[in-house]
Design a protein around this motif. Sequence first.
Motif, PDB file in Angstrom:
ATOM      1  N   LEU A   1       9.748   9.497   2.226  1.00 30.52           N
ATOM      2  CA  LEU A   1       8.759   8.845   1.387  1.00 30.52           C
ATOM      3  C   LEU A   1       9.261   8.944  -0.049  1.00 30.52           C
ATOM      4  O   LEU A   1       9.522  10.044  -0.535  1.00 30.52           O
ATOM      5  N   VAL A   2       9.453   7.796  -0.700  1.00 28.05           N
ATOM      6  CA  VAL A   2       9.978   7.780  -2.066  1.00 28.05           C
ATOM      7  C   VAL A   2       8.978   7.058  -2.957  1.00 28.05           C
ATOM      8  O   VAL A   2       8.768   5.851  -2.815  1.00 28.05           O
ATOM      9  N   GLN A   3       8.334   7.831  -3.833  1.00 23.48           N
ATOM     10  CA  GLN A   3       7.310   7.287  -4.730  1.00 23.48           C
ATOM     11  C   GLN A   3       6.279   6.472  -3.953  1.00 23.48           C
ATOM     12  O   GLN A   3       5.889   5.384  -4.365  1.00 23.48           O
TER      13      GLN A   3
ATOM     14  N   ALA B   1      13.170  18.925   8.411  1.00 23.77           N
ATOM     15  CA  ALA B   1      12.262  19.518   7.424  1.00 23.77           C
ATOM     16  C   ALA B   1      12.105  18.591   6.224  1.00 23.77           C
ATOM     17  O   ALA B   1      13.081  18.163   5.624  1.00 23.77           O
ATOM     18  N   GLY B   2      10.859  18.318   5.888  1.00 21.81           N
ATOM     19  CA  GLY B   2      10.580  17.513   4.707  1.00 21.81           C
ATOM     20  C   GLY B   2      10.150  18.394   3.553  1.00 21.81           C
ATOM     21  O   GLY B   2       9.470  19.405   3.738  1.00 21.81           O
ATOM     22  N   PHE B   3      10.549  18.009   2.352  1.00 18.49           N
ATOM     23  CA  PHE B   3      10.187  18.712   1.129  1.00 18.49           C
ATOM     24  C   PHE B   3       9.432  17.736   0.230  1.00 18.49           C
ATOM     25  O   PHE B   3       9.972  16.687  -0.135  1.00 18.49           O
ATOM     26  N   LYS B   4       8.203  18.083  -0.104  1.00 20.80           N
ATOM     27  CA  LYS B   4       7.390  17.238  -0.982  1.00 20.80           C
ATOM     28  C   LYS B   4       7.757  17.596  -2.417  1.00 20.80           C
ATOM     29  O   LYS B   4       7.443  18.675  -2.902  1.00 20.80           O
ATOM     30  N   ILE B   5       8.451  16.664  -3.078  1.00 17.89           N
ATOM     31  CA  ILE B   5       9.008  16.982  -4.392  1.00 17.89           C
ATOM     32  C   ILE B   5       8.293  16.278  -5.550  1.00 17.89           C
ATOM     33  O   ILE B   5       8.534  16.637  -6.698  1.00 17.89           O
ATOM     34  N   THR B   6       7.456  15.292  -5.267  1.00 15.38           N
ATOM     35  CA  THR B   6       6.596  14.711  -6.305  1.00 15.38           C
ATOM     36  C   THR B   6       5.268  14.318  -5.659  1.00 15.38           C
ATOM     37  O   THR B   6       5.180  14.116  -4.442  1.00 15.38           O
ATOM     38  N   THR B   7       4.249  14.200  -6.510  1.00 20.14           N
ATOM     39  CA  THR B   7       2.944  13.767  -6.031  1.00 20.14           C
ATOM     40  C   THR B   7       2.419  12.630  -6.910  1.00 20.14           C
ATOM     41  O   THR B   7       2.773  12.511  -8.078  1.00 20.14           O
ATOM     42  N   ASP B   8       1.604  11.811  -6.283  1.00 20.17           N
ATOM     43  CA  ASP B   8       0.852  10.748  -6.960  1.00 20.17           C
ATOM     44  C   ASP B   8       1.713   9.788  -7.766  1.00 20.17           C
ATOM     45  O   ASP B   8       1.582   9.772  -8.997  1.00 20.17           O
ATOM     46  N   PRO B   9       2.573   9.012  -7.145  1.00 20.95           N
ATOM     47  CA  PRO B   9       2.766   8.861  -5.708  1.00 20.95           C
ATOM     48  C   PRO B   9       3.696   9.945  -5.144  1.00 20.95           C
ATOM     49  O   PRO B   9       4.535  10.497  -5.855  1.00 20.95           O
ATOM     50  N   ASP B  10       3.533  10.183  -3.864  1.00 17.82           N
ATOM     51  CA  ASP B  10       4.273  11.260  -3.202  1.00 17.82           C
ATOM     52  C   ASP B  10       5.712  10.864  -2.881  1.00 17.82           C
ATOM     53  O   ASP B  10       6.000   9.710  -2.546  1.00 17.82           O
ATOM     54  N   THR B  11       6.583  11.866  -2.998  1.00 17.40           N
ATOM     55  CA  THR B  11       7.969  11.741  -2.526  1.00 17.40           C
ATOM     56  C   THR B  11       8.232  12.909  -1.594  1.00 17.40           C
ATOM     57  O   THR B  11       8.037  14.064  -1.971  1.00 17.40           O
ATOM     58  N   VAL B  12       8.646  12.590  -0.378  1.00 16.42           N
ATOM     59  CA  VAL B  12       9.041  13.591   0.611  1.00 16.42           C
ATOM     60  C   VAL B  12      10.451  13.241   1.045  1.00 16.42           C
ATOM     61  O   VAL B  12      10.688  12.190   1.634  1.00 16.42           O
ATOM     62  N   ARG B  13      11.378  14.124   0.733  1.00 15.26           N
ATOM     63  CA  ARG B  13      12.778  13.936   1.124  1.00 15.26           C
ATOM     64  C   ARG B  13      13.117  14.923   2.238  1.00 15.26           C
ATOM     65  O   ARG B  13      12.549  16.013   2.300  1.00 15.26           O
ATOM     66  N   ALA B  14      14.059  14.529   3.091  1.00 14.23           N
ATOM     67  CA  ALA B  14      14.499  15.371   4.205  1.00 14.23           C
ATOM     68  C   ALA B  14      16.029  15.472   4.160  1.00 14.23           C
ATOM     69  O   ALA B  14      16.725  14.612   4.686  1.00 14.23           O
ATOM     70  N   PRO B  15      16.549  16.510   3.514  1.00 13.60           N
ATOM     71  CA  PRO B  15      18.006  16.639   3.414  1.00 13.60           C
ATOM     72  C   PRO B  15      18.617  17.003   4.758  1.00 13.60           C
ATOM     73  O   PRO B  15      17.925  17.503   5.659  1.00 13.60           O
ATOM     74  N   ASP B  16      19.903  16.776   4.900  1.00 11.16           N
ATOM     75  CA  ASP B  16      20.583  17.135   6.143  1.00 11.16           C
ATOM     76  C   ASP B  16      20.542  18.641   6.367  1.00 11.16           C
ATOM     77  O   ASP B  16      20.344  19.109   7.490  1.00 11.16           O
ATOM     78  N   VAL B  17      20.732  19.412   5.308  1.00 10.54           N
ATOM     79  CA  VAL B  17      20.651  20.876   5.349  1.00 10.54           C
ATOM     80  C   VAL B  17      20.035  21.319   4.027  1.00 10.54           C
ATOM     81  O   VAL B  17      20.304  20.723   2.990  1.00 10.54           O
ATOM     82  N   ALA B  18      19.212  22.354   4.079  1.00 13.02           N
ATOM     83  CA  ALA B  18      18.616  22.882   2.852  1.00 13.02           C
ATOM     84  C   ALA B  18      18.517  24.397   2.945  1.00 13.02           C
ATOM     85  O   ALA B  18      18.487  24.965   4.040  1.00 13.02           O
ATOM     86  N   PHE B  19      18.442  25.032   1.786  1.00 12.95           N
ATOM     87  CA  PHE B  19      18.285  26.484   1.690  1.00 12.95           C
ATOM     88  C   PHE B  19      17.207  26.791   0.662  1.00 12.95           C
ATOM     89  O   PHE B  19      17.173  26.186  -0.419  1.00 12.95           O
TER      90      PHE B  19
ATOM     91  N   GLN C   1       0.841  -1.180   0.000  1.00 16.01           N
ATOM     92  CA  GLN C   1       0.000   0.000   0.000  1.00 16.01           C
ATOM     93  C   GLN C   1       0.886   1.242   0.000  1.00 16.01           C
ATOM     94  O   GLN C   1       1.811   1.364   0.804  1.00 16.01           O
ATOM     95  N   LEU C   2       0.611   2.161  -0.918  1.00 18.87           N
ATOM     96  CA  LEU C   2       1.375   3.398  -0.992  1.00 18.87           C
ATOM     97  C   LEU C   2       0.943   4.326   0.133  1.00 18.87           C
ATOM     98  O   LEU C   2      -0.220   4.366   0.528  1.00 18.87           O
ATOM     99  N   VAL C   3       1.919   5.096   0.625  1.00 23.23           N
ATOM    100  CA  VAL C   3       1.699   6.061   1.695  1.00 23.23           C
ATOM    101  C   VAL C   3       1.702   7.446   1.072  1.00 23.23           C
ATOM    102  O   VAL C   3       2.485   7.724   0.149  1.00 23.23           O
ATOM    103  N   THR C   4       0.851   8.333   1.558  1.00 29.89           N
ATOM    104  CA  THR C   4       0.823   9.708   1.063  1.00 29.89           C
ATOM    105  C   THR C   4       1.646  10.606   1.993  1.00 29.89           C
ATOM    106  O   THR C   4       1.962  10.235   3.133  1.00 29.89           O
ATOM    107  N   ALA C   5       1.968  11.801   1.510  1.00 32.53           N
ATOM    108  CA  ALA C   5       2.707  12.769   2.323  1.00 32.53           C
ATOM    109  C   ALA C   5       1.915  13.117   3.579  1.00 32.53           C
ATOM    110  O   ALA C   5       2.489  13.252   4.662  1.00 32.53           O
ATOM    111  N   ASP C   6       0.599  13.250   3.456  1.00 38.91           N
ATOM    112  CA  ASP C   6      -0.233  13.577   4.616  1.00 38.91           C
ATOM    113  C   ASP C   6      -0.185  12.454   5.648  1.00 38.91           C
ATOM    114  O   ASP C   6      -0.102  12.706   6.855  1.00 38.91           O
ATOM    115  N   GLU C   7      -0.212  11.204   5.197  1.00 39.11           N
ATOM    116  CA  GLU C   7      -0.115  10.070   6.131  1.00 39.11           C
ATOM    117  C   GLU C   7       1.250  10.055   6.806  1.00 39.11           C
ATOM    118  O   GLU C   7       1.355   9.780   8.004  1.00 39.11           O
TER     119      GLU C   7
END
Length: 183
Positions: free
Chosen positions: A25-27, A68-86, A6-12
């Motif tokens: 969350l990757v795809q 901090a998570g960044f939602k970078i794709t949707t359907d299916p969702d990808t949320v990546r959390a880099p060590d540092v971001a700007f 079962q795929l997980v969404t960013a909201d879940e």
Amino acid sequence: MSVAHQLVTADELLHLPDDGFRYELVQGELRQMAPAGEEHSITTMSIGASLYAYVRANNLGRVYAAEAGFKITTDPDTVRAPDVAFVRRERIEASGIAKGYREGAPDLVVEVISPGDLYTDVDEKVADWLDAGTRMVIIVNPRKRTVKVYRSASDIKLLQEGDTLDGGDVVPGWQMPVKEIFA
């Protein structure tokens, strides 16, 4: 017989109970991330503190820590959390501060390779960030004491301890000697 996942969404993902682990969350696939260890934390803080001080002093935008998570794709969702971001100030002002994950890629991402990281996983993260629109991806390798700066899949610069990392046109004026990252 095949097993359906079962795929997980960013909201879940955002509403998962705290079990002491971090996840990306990757795809739509939930990936658990083990704590990285002391060397990783010190290296991440070194580069993050330098970037944060410069960005804040020059009012350039926001610097984010690993939570901090960044939602970078949707359907299916990808949320990546880099060590540092700007993220540039103009982008923050246009969208405001998100209550959940920030939509879209940061302008700059720093990933510090952990002892348990596979290089194939690091390569996958670099590709995900660049594909999502990140303008500069910095990969810090404490084992080799090197830094790779990716501007695209083919524009890659390798820095060693005698070199200086700089923010180029992404964080204009920011510089850090590579040897200070590993000090």
